[in-house]
Motif scaffolding. Structure first.
Motif, PDB file in Angstrom:
ATOM      1  N   GLY A 166       0.820  -1.209   0.000  1.00  0.00           N
ATOM      2  CA  GLY A 166       0.000   0.000   0.000  1.00  0.00           C
ATOM      3  C   GLY A 166       0.855   1.260   0.000  1.00  0.00           C
ATOM      4  O   GLY A 166       0.560   2.229  -0.707  1.00  0.00           O
ATOM      5  N   LYS A 167       1.929   1.254   0.779  1.00  0.00           N
ATOM      6  CA  LYS A 167       2.843   2.401   0.802  1.00  0.00           C
ATOM      7  C   LYS A 167       3.496   2.604  -0.559  1.00  0.00           C
ATOM      8  O   LYS A 167       3.672   3.729  -1.018  1.00  0.00           O
ATOM      9  N   ALA A 168       3.846   1.500  -1.215  1.00  0.00           N
ATOM     10  CA  ALA A 168       4.461   1.594  -2.539  1.00  0.00           C
ATOM     11  C   ALA A 168       3.488   2.200  -3.546  1.00  0.00           C
ATOM     12  O   ALA A 168       3.874   3.013  -4.382  1.00  0.00           O
ATOM     13  N   ILE A 169       2.226   1.828  -3.457  1.00  0.00           N
ATOM     14  CA  ILE A 169       1.220   2.384  -4.357  1.00  0.00           C
ATOM     15  C   ILE A 169       1.040   3.874  -4.105  1.00  0.00           C
ATOM     16  O   ILE A 169       0.939   4.670  -5.039  1.00  0.00           O
ATOM     17  N   MET A 170       1.041   4.270  -2.821  1.00  0.00           N
ATOM     18  CA  MET A 170       0.855   5.683  -2.480  1.00  0.00           C
ATOM     19  C   MET A 170       1.972   6.556  -3.015  1.00  0.00           C
ATOM     20  O   MET A 170       1.763   7.728  -3.290  1.00  0.00           O
ATOM     21  N   SER A 171       3.144   5.994  -3.175  1.00  0.00           N
ATOM     22  CA  SER A 171       4.273   6.810  -3.644  1.00  0.00           C
ATOM     23  C   SER A 171       4.697   6.458  -5.059  1.00  0.00           C
ATOM     24  O   SER A 171       5.747   6.883  -5.510  1.00  0.00           O
ATOM     25  N   SER A 172       3.857   5.710  -5.788  1.00  0.00           N
ATOM     26  CA  SER A 172       4.260   5.242  -7.112  1.00  0.00           C
ATOM     27  C   SER A 172       4.199   6.328  -8.189  1.00  0.00           C
ATOM     28  O   SER A 172       5.011   6.338  -9.102  1.00  0.00           O
ATOM     29  N   THR A 173       3.250   7.237  -8.104  1.00  0.00           N
ATOM     30  CA  THR A 173       3.148   8.298  -9.107  1.00  0.00           C
ATOM     31  C   THR A 173       2.967   9.638  -8.403  1.00  0.00           C
ATOM     32  O   THR A 173       2.596   9.695  -7.231  1.00  0.00           O
ATOM     33  N   ASP A 174       3.209  10.694  -9.143  1.00  0.00           N
ATOM     34  CA  ASP A 174       3.014  12.031  -8.572  1.00  0.00           C
ATOM     35  C   ASP A 174       1.565  12.233  -8.154  1.00  0.00           C
ATOM     36  O   ASP A 174       1.286  12.828  -7.125  1.00  0.00           O
ATOM     37  N   GLU A 175       0.640  11.728  -8.951  1.00  0.00           N
ATOM     38  CA  GLU A 175      -0.779  11.910  -8.641  1.00  0.00           C
ATOM     39  C   GLU A 175      -1.171  11.146  -7.375  1.00  0.00           C
ATOM     40  O   GLU A 175      -1.901  11.668  -6.531  1.00  0.00           O
ATOM     41  N   SER A 176      -0.660   9.928  -7.206  1.00  0.00           N
ATOM     42  CA  SER A 176      -1.004   9.161  -6.005  1.00  0.00           C
ATOM     43  C   SER A 176      -0.393   9.800  -4.755  1.00  0.00           C
ATOM     44  O   SER A 176      -1.012   9.815  -3.695  1.00  0.00           O
ATOM     45  N   ARG A 177       0.815  10.357  -4.883  1.00  0.00           N
ATOM     46  CA  ARG A 177       1.417  11.062  -3.735  1.00  0.00           C
ATOM     47  C   ARG A 177       0.581  12.272  -3.361  1.00  0.00           C
ATOM     48  O   ARG A 177       0.343  12.541  -2.181  1.00  0.00           O
ATOM     49  N   TYR A 178       0.154  13.011  -4.374  1.00  0.00           N
ATOM     50  CA  TYR A 178      -0.678  14.195  -4.132  1.00  0.00           C
ATOM     51  C   TYR A 178      -1.984  13.795  -3.445  1.00  0.00           C
ATOM     52  O   TYR A 178      -2.369  14.406  -2.441  1.00  0.00           O
ATOM     53  N   LEU A 179      -2.647  12.765  -3.958  1.00  0.00           N
ATOM     54  CA  LEU A 179      -3.925  12.344  -3.366  1.00  0.00           C
ATOM     55  C   LEU A 179      -3.745  11.851  -1.935  1.00  0.00           C
ATOM     56  O   LEU A 179      -4.588  12.112  -1.073  1.00  0.00           O
ATOM     57  N   PHE A 180      -2.647  11.147  -1.673  1.00  0.00           N
ATOM     58  CA  PHE A 180      -2.417  10.706  -0.299  1.00  0.00           C
ATOM     59  C   PHE A 180      -2.203  11.895   0.630  1.00  0.00           C
ATOM     60  O   PHE A 180      -2.726  11.937   1.742  1.00  0.00           O
ATOM     61  N   ARG A 181      -1.434  12.879   0.188  1.00  0.00           N
ATOM     62  CA  ARG A 181      -1.199  14.051   1.031  1.00  0.00           C
ATOM     63  C   ARG A 181      -2.499  14.797   1.308  1.00  0.00           C
ATOM     64  O   ARG A 181      -2.726  15.259   2.426  1.00  0.00           O
ATOM     65  N   VAL A 182      -3.362  14.923   0.306  1.00  0.00           N
ATOM     66  CA  VAL A 182      -4.665  15.558   0.513  1.00  0.00           C
ATOM     67  C   VAL A 182      -5.469  14.761   1.536  1.00  0.00           C
ATOM     68  O   VAL A 182      -6.086  15.331   2.454  1.00  0.00           O
ATOM     69  N   PHE A 183      -5.459  13.440   1.399  1.00  0.00           N
ATOM     70  CA  PHE A 183      -6.183  12.585   2.350  1.00  0.00           C
ATOM     71  C   PHE A 183      -5.633  12.762   3.763  1.00  0.00           C
ATOM     72  O   PHE A 183      -6.395  12.892   4.730  1.00  0.00           O
TER      73      PHE A 183
END
Length: 160
Positions: free
Chosen positions: A17-34
């Motif tokens: 799950g951590k790898a998915i959260m940091s896999s793309t710029d968009e996923s990193r952005y969405l995680f930070r918003v969350f």
């Protein structure tokens, strides 16, 4: 505490799950918003960070960034690096010179030191040897040098 029995190791799932959260710029952005939304909803920043493998300082930094600049400031910024000392025209000229015979410039081979000297002499730009080696790679050249083979002795010279 969670009493669920998992078919897969929960630690392994968490890492995936951590790898998915940091896999793309968009996923990193969405995680930070969350994460910011969780803090704004009342969840402690330390708990949000610990559950996802981030520090409390990172999460509170995201909250501060959103408070001061809005959610778009959480998007990863492209870092361009230092601008090149050589222009595109100079790079094209260097590429053409490298393709020519190095003896035309009183050199034995084109390598990092010789290219560095050529650029310093021709353009007055001081570029290090290692950077010139990278420049060869950027221009599509490989790092292969001609190697002399050992001389083999003829069979007539071998005595038994």
């Amino acid at each position: 505490m969670n009493s669920r029995k998992y078919n897969t190791n929960p630690a392994l799932l968490l890492e995936q799950g951590k790898a998915i959260m940091s896999s793309t710029d968009e996923s990193r952005y969405l995680f930070r918003v969350f994460a910011v939304n969780m803090v704004l909803s009342g969840t402690p920043a330390s708990q949000v960070g610990a559950s996802a493998g981030f520090t409390k300082a990172a999460v509170t930094g995201w909250v501060k960034t959103v408070d001061e600049h809005g959610f778009d400031a959480l998007r990863p910024q492209r870092r361009t690096g230092r601008p090149s000392k050589l222009s595109e025209d100079q790079l094209k000229e260097i590429d053409a010179v490298i393709q020519a015979d190095p003896r035309d410039h009183d050199l034995k081979v084109w390598d990092g030191p010789s290219l560095s000297t050529y650029i310093k002499t021709r353009y007055g730009i001081d570029i290090g040897v290692r950077q010139c080696q990278r420049l060869f790679h950027t221009l599509g050249y490989s790092h292969i040098r001609p190697q002399p083979y050992p001389k083999t002795q003829g069979a007539s010279r071998i005595r038994m």
